[in-house]
Design an enzyme around this catalytic site. Structure first.
Site, short mmCIF file in Angstrom:
data_model
loop_
_atom_site.label_atom_id
_atom_site.label_comp_id
_atom_site.label_asym_id
_atom_site.label_seq_id
_atom_site.Cartn_x
_atom_site.Cartn_y
_atom_site.Cartn_z
N ILE A 127 0.83 -1.20 0.00
CA ILE A 127 0.00 0.00 0.00
C ILE A 127 0.87 1.25 0.00
CG2 ILE A 127 -1.62 1.34 1.41
CD1 ILE A 127 -2.94 -1.28 2.21
N ALA A 130 2.19 1.75 -3.48
CA ALA A 130 1.16 2.21 -4.42
C ALA A 130 0.69 3.61 -4.11
CB ALA A 130 -0.03 1.24 -4.39
N GLU A 131 0.65 3.99 -2.85
CA GLU A 131 0.13 5.29 -2.45
C GLU A 131 1.14 6.42 -2.67
OE1 GLU A 131 -2.73 6.37 -1.50
OE2 GLU A 131 -3.90 4.58 -1.00
N SER A 132 2.38 6.22 -2.22
CA SER A 132 3.34 7.33 -2.21
C SER A 132 4.69 7.00 -2.82
CB SER A 132 3.56 7.78 -0.76
OG SER A 132 4.20 6.75 -0.02
N TYR A 217 -5.87 0.23 -8.78
CA TYR A 217 -5.19 0.34 -7.49
C TYR A 217 -5.14 -1.03 -6.79
CZ TYR A 217 -4.42 1.74 -2.62
OH TYR A 217 -3.93 1.86 -1.34
#
Length: 251
Positions: A127, A130-132, A217
């Site tokens: 996560i 994928a997020e940052s 995502y």
């Protein structure tokens, strides 16, 4: 008239008989098997035993040294030999997971906080990537902050204000992810989808919502998660063969 004197021999005979019938047996006498012992310790033990039996049958909560449950457990207990085989595999898998995480940016913090919050560190790392992209100072157009792109409202929910600090950001994100996993019965795909689109949206669609962004995502996160998990299993030798990890320890 003078009273008659009793002959001395008669008196002697009577005294002999009295002494004979009232004498106690010697130490070498054979005990009577039908007679309860007269010694204080033995008779007291028998009385105590009798009282214990009576109480155990008459009271509502009888005094028992061993209960029926204890007996059943003792009779049904089996040697837990598998635990000796499983323990090395579990330890090696954890070590391999930690090794896989600490090689990543902020990996040590991801490992430590995910362990404390009871979530899979490999899923957290996926996560974060994928997020940052493991950047702690990123802020999204919607105001999500840091490594796990946590919204300020989510941070406030857990009493965390400084979401720019990596450990605090990871703590808030792990706690939120853990809550989503509990809400969706441990299903990682639905939990990841809820992390992106919100739990209400996932609940409304009964699964991953048909949004291009959310579907992409979820695919990215789950691909990263599965790839790292597979590498961990290969490294630890804890794949399908349950004895593989044990063989590696001994070799």
């Amino acid at each position: 008239m003078k009273p008659k004197r009793v002959p001395f021999t008669v008196i002697a005979t009577m005294l002999f008989l009295v002494v004979w019938f009232n004498s106690t047996p010697s130490d070498t006498a054979i005990p009577d098997p039908t007679r309860i012992p007269n010694s204080l310790p033995e008779s007291q033990d028998l009385r105590d035993l009798a009282n214990w039996v009576v109480r155990s049958r008459t009271t509502e909560r009888p005094e028992r040294v061993v209960t029926s449950q204890d007996l059943d457990a003792a009779l049904t207990r089996r040697p837990q030999t598998m635990s000796l085989l499983e323990a090395p595999a579990i330890d090696i898998t954890l070590a391999a997971r930690r090794e896989a995480l600490v090689s990543l940016p902020y990996g040590s913090e991801i490992w430590r906080i995910s362990q404390r919050r009871g979530v899979d560190g490999l899923l957290v790392a996926a996560i974060v990537e994928a997020e940052s992209g493991f950047a702690a100072d990123v802020i999204s157009p919607r105001g999500a902050v840091g490594l796990m792109q946590v919204l300020p409202s989510t941070g406030e929910l857990y009493g965390i204000a400084n979401l720019h600090e990596p450990s605090a950001n990871l703590d808030a994100g792990c706690r939120y992810l853990g809550q989503l996993l509990r809400d969706f019965e441990g299903d990682p795909e639905r939990a990841v989808a809820a992390y992106n689109a919100g739990p209400a949206t996932v609940a409304r669609y009964g699964g991953v919502p048909p949004f291009r962004e959310t579907k992409a995502y979820v695919k990215k996160v789950m691909t990263l998660y599965r790839e790292r998990s597979d590498r961990v299993l290969e490294r630890s030798g804890a794949g399908r063969d349950p004895f593989a990890a044990l063989t590696r320890v001994d070799s």
